[in-house]
Design a protein around this motif. Sequence first.
Motif, PDB file in Angstrom:
ATOM      1  N   ASP A 272       0.734  -1.185   0.103  1.00  0.00           N
ATOM      2  CA  ASP A 272       0.050   0.023  -0.057  1.00  0.00           C
ATOM      3  C   ASP A 272       0.943   1.259   0.059  1.00  0.00           C
ATOM      4  O   ASP A 272       0.585   2.174  -0.799  1.00  0.00           O
ATOM      5  CB  ASP A 272      -0.970   0.215   1.234  1.00  0.00           C
TER       6      ASP A 272
ATOM      7  N   TYR B 284      -0.171   4.305  -6.916  1.00  0.00           N
ATOM      8  CA  TYR B 284      -1.060   4.047  -8.262  1.00  0.00           C
ATOM      9  C   TYR B 284      -0.752   5.703  -8.741  1.00  0.00           C
ATOM     10  O   TYR B 284      -1.034   6.789  -8.122  1.00  0.00           O
ATOM     11  CB  TYR B 284      -2.621   3.922  -8.198  1.00  0.00           C
ATOM     12  N   GLU B 285      -0.568   5.721 -10.233  1.00  0.00           N
ATOM     13  CA  GLU B 285      -0.299   7.204 -10.618  1.00  0.00           C
ATOM     14  C   GLU B 285      -1.481   7.383 -11.619  1.00  0.00           C
ATOM     15  O   GLU B 285      -1.715   6.881 -12.679  1.00  0.00           O
ATOM     16  CB  GLU B 285       1.051   7.454 -11.286  1.00  0.00           C
ATOM     17  N   ASN B 286      -2.635   8.098 -11.084  1.00  0.00           N
ATOM     18  CA  ASN B 286      -3.760   8.257 -11.928  1.00  0.00           C
ATOM     19  C   ASN B 286      -3.355   8.952 -13.176  1.00  0.00           C
ATOM     20  O   ASN B 286      -2.517   9.950 -13.445  1.00  0.00           O
ATOM     21  CB  ASN B 286      -4.955   9.027 -11.213  1.00  0.00           C
TER      22      ASN B 286
ATOM     23  N   PHE C 203      -9.205   5.620 -11.779  1.00  0.00           N
ATOM     24  CA  PHE C 203      -8.664   4.938 -10.686  1.00  0.00           C
ATOM     25  C   PHE C 203      -8.414   3.581 -10.917  1.00  0.00           C
ATOM     26  O   PHE C 203      -8.680   2.598 -10.056  1.00  0.00           O
ATOM     27  CB  PHE C 203     -10.283   4.888  -9.492  1.00  0.00           C
TER      28      PHE C 203
ATOM     29  N   PRO D  20      -5.815   0.244 -12.261  1.00  0.00           N
ATOM     30  CA  PRO D  20      -4.904  -0.493 -11.662  1.00  0.00           C
ATOM     31  C   PRO D  20      -3.724   0.036 -11.831  1.00  0.00           C
ATOM     32  O   PRO D  20      -3.435   0.916 -12.413  1.00  0.00           O
ATOM     33  CB  PRO D  20      -5.061  -1.866 -12.391  1.00  0.00           C
ATOM     34  N   LEU D  21      -2.575  -0.652 -10.945  1.00  0.00           N
ATOM     35  CA  LEU D  21      -1.189  -0.175 -11.038  1.00  0.00           C
ATOM     36  C   LEU D  21      -0.746  -0.203 -12.590  1.00  0.00           C
ATOM     37  O   LEU D  21      -1.255  -1.154 -13.245  1.00  0.00           O
ATOM     38  CB  LEU D  21      -0.401  -1.066 -10.238  1.00  0.00           C
ATOM     39  N   ASN D  22       0.323   0.648 -12.779  1.00  0.00           N
ATOM     40  CA  ASN D  22       0.795   0.441 -14.321  1.00  0.00           C
ATOM     41  C   ASN D  22       1.906  -1.033 -14.413  1.00  0.00           C
ATOM     42  O   ASN D  22       2.142  -1.493 -13.221  1.00  0.00           O
ATOM     43  CB  ASN D  22       1.433   1.553 -14.724  1.00  0.00           C
TER      44      ASN D  22
ATOM     45  N   MET E 277       4.903  -1.033 -12.154  1.00  0.00           N
ATOM     46  CA  MET E 277       4.449  -1.374 -10.579  1.00  0.00           C
ATOM     47  C   MET E 277       4.202  -2.807 -10.354  1.00  0.00           C
ATOM     48  O   MET E 277       4.549  -3.437  -9.398  1.00  0.00           O
ATOM     49  CB  MET E 277       3.245  -0.289 -10.025  1.00  0.00           C
TER      50      MET E 277
ATOM     51  N   TYR F 275       6.243  -5.388  -7.991  1.00  0.00           N
ATOM     52  CA  TYR F 275       5.486  -6.490  -7.200  1.00  0.00           C
ATOM     53  C   TYR F 275       5.892  -7.762  -7.373  1.00  0.00           C
ATOM     54  O   TYR F 275       5.955  -8.469  -6.471  1.00  0.00           O
ATOM     55  CB  TYR F 275       4.092  -6.368  -7.461  1.00  0.00           C
TER      56      TYR F 275
END
Length: 76
Positions: free
Chosen positions: A42, A47-49, A54, A56-58, A61, A65
Amino acid sequence: MEDSSEVLVCAAEYIKDRLYFVTLRTSGRPRSTANTHYFSIDDELVYENFYADFGPLNLAMLFRYCQKLNKKLKVS
């Protein structure tokens, strides 16, 4: 301490007796024990919008993970 039935929202087993994804309803973080290891992304993978969305993560990222998860699975 909160009743565990009120804290656990959902749990999914991905690798039998080894890897689970859980969603918790609590502001606190669980603590690892001798038999379990908890971790959260978290605060690490943000997350970069794009234009107030809103989603998912790019992919960068997601890759980070996957690297983190693979490293943790190799240790245990």
